[in-house]
Enzyme design. Sequence first.
Site, short mmCIF file in Angstrom:
data_model
loop_
_atom_site.label_atom_id
_atom_site.label_comp_id
_atom_site.label_asym_id
_atom_site.label_seq_id
_atom_site.Cartn_x
_atom_site.Cartn_y
_atom_site.Cartn_z
N TYR A 178 43.85 -72.69 -66.01
CA TYR A 178 42.84 -73.03 -65.00
C TYR A 178 41.45 -72.59 -65.45
O TYR A 178 40.48 -73.37 -65.37
CB TYR A 178 43.23 -72.35 -63.68
CG TYR A 178 42.35 -72.72 -62.51
CD1 TYR A 178 42.53 -73.92 -61.84
CD2 TYR A 178 41.34 -71.87 -62.06
CE1 TYR A 178 41.73 -74.27 -60.76
CE2 TYR A 178 40.54 -72.21 -60.99
CZ TYR A 178 40.73 -73.41 -60.34
OH TYR A 178 39.94 -73.74 -59.27
N LYS A 190 38.34 -75.22 -66.21
CA LYS A 190 37.11 -75.21 -65.42
C LYS A 190 35.90 -74.81 -66.27
O LYS A 190 34.79 -75.34 -66.07
CB LYS A 190 37.27 -74.27 -64.23
CG LYS A 190 38.26 -74.76 -63.18
CD LYS A 190 37.80 -76.05 -62.51
CE LYS A 190 38.68 -76.42 -61.32
NZ LYS A 190 38.21 -77.61 -60.61
#
Length: 263
Positions: A168, A172
């Site tokens: 993640y 991002k």
Amino acid sequence: MTTTADSRYSGVLRLDGKRALITGATKGIGADIARAFAAAGAHLVLSGRDEGELDAARATLSDRYGAEVRTAAVDLARPDGPDMLAGLAGEAFGGLDVLVNNAGISHPQPAVDTDPALFDATIAVNLRAPALLAAAVGAAMVRQGTGGAIITVASAAALAPLPDHYAYCASKAGLVMATKVLARELGPHGIRANSVCPTVVLTEMGQRVWGEDAKAAPMLARIPLGRFAVPHEVSDAVVWLASDAASMVNGVDLPLDGGYTMG
């Protein structure tokens, strides 16, 4: 006095007539952004994978706000998904003025226990799909010749490491830098590209991952305001970045984190 979403969006925070594509628009942050944009007067193209959920969202926003709403059920994880959605969204109202890249997933795992399939899925949805969609929409905006705004819903996890969020964080952080490249390349065409980087937001997904007090406490201890965000705090920032009030804002990654990323 409690301020409603409807009354917040007035004056320079209007999006009247702006044609906006919002991905992941039926749940969580995306659904709240869609409501905010409808309240601010935008014409909407809502994207998600579930046609029934999209139809329900369209009906709600049309009835409540009188908004012009179209939908596009596209799986952005498919290789051709981003180009397909860019084409459908551009056709809906004869062009786009705003892209809100919001769709995302999370599969928390320690780095040493990384499941390659879940890693690849996270990169596909959180980085590949929005980056390619923004490139396709950006190209269409250049051809359109009237400027535009691209807003990426990233995460504070793009700016500061978060344990158990290996894929993640990587996805991002990559998306924030991709957005900055867009800001550099598309700025001369009057197209602004910015990211918002929220801390934990108390959506259904946020509650699922951070709902346990034992897990939430260490994170809350690092946030000077002492709480997690709520969806409208993200939506307000996205409306501002899409509006003419932010006409000189380009290439920014805006933390919405109560001070978490100060260190």
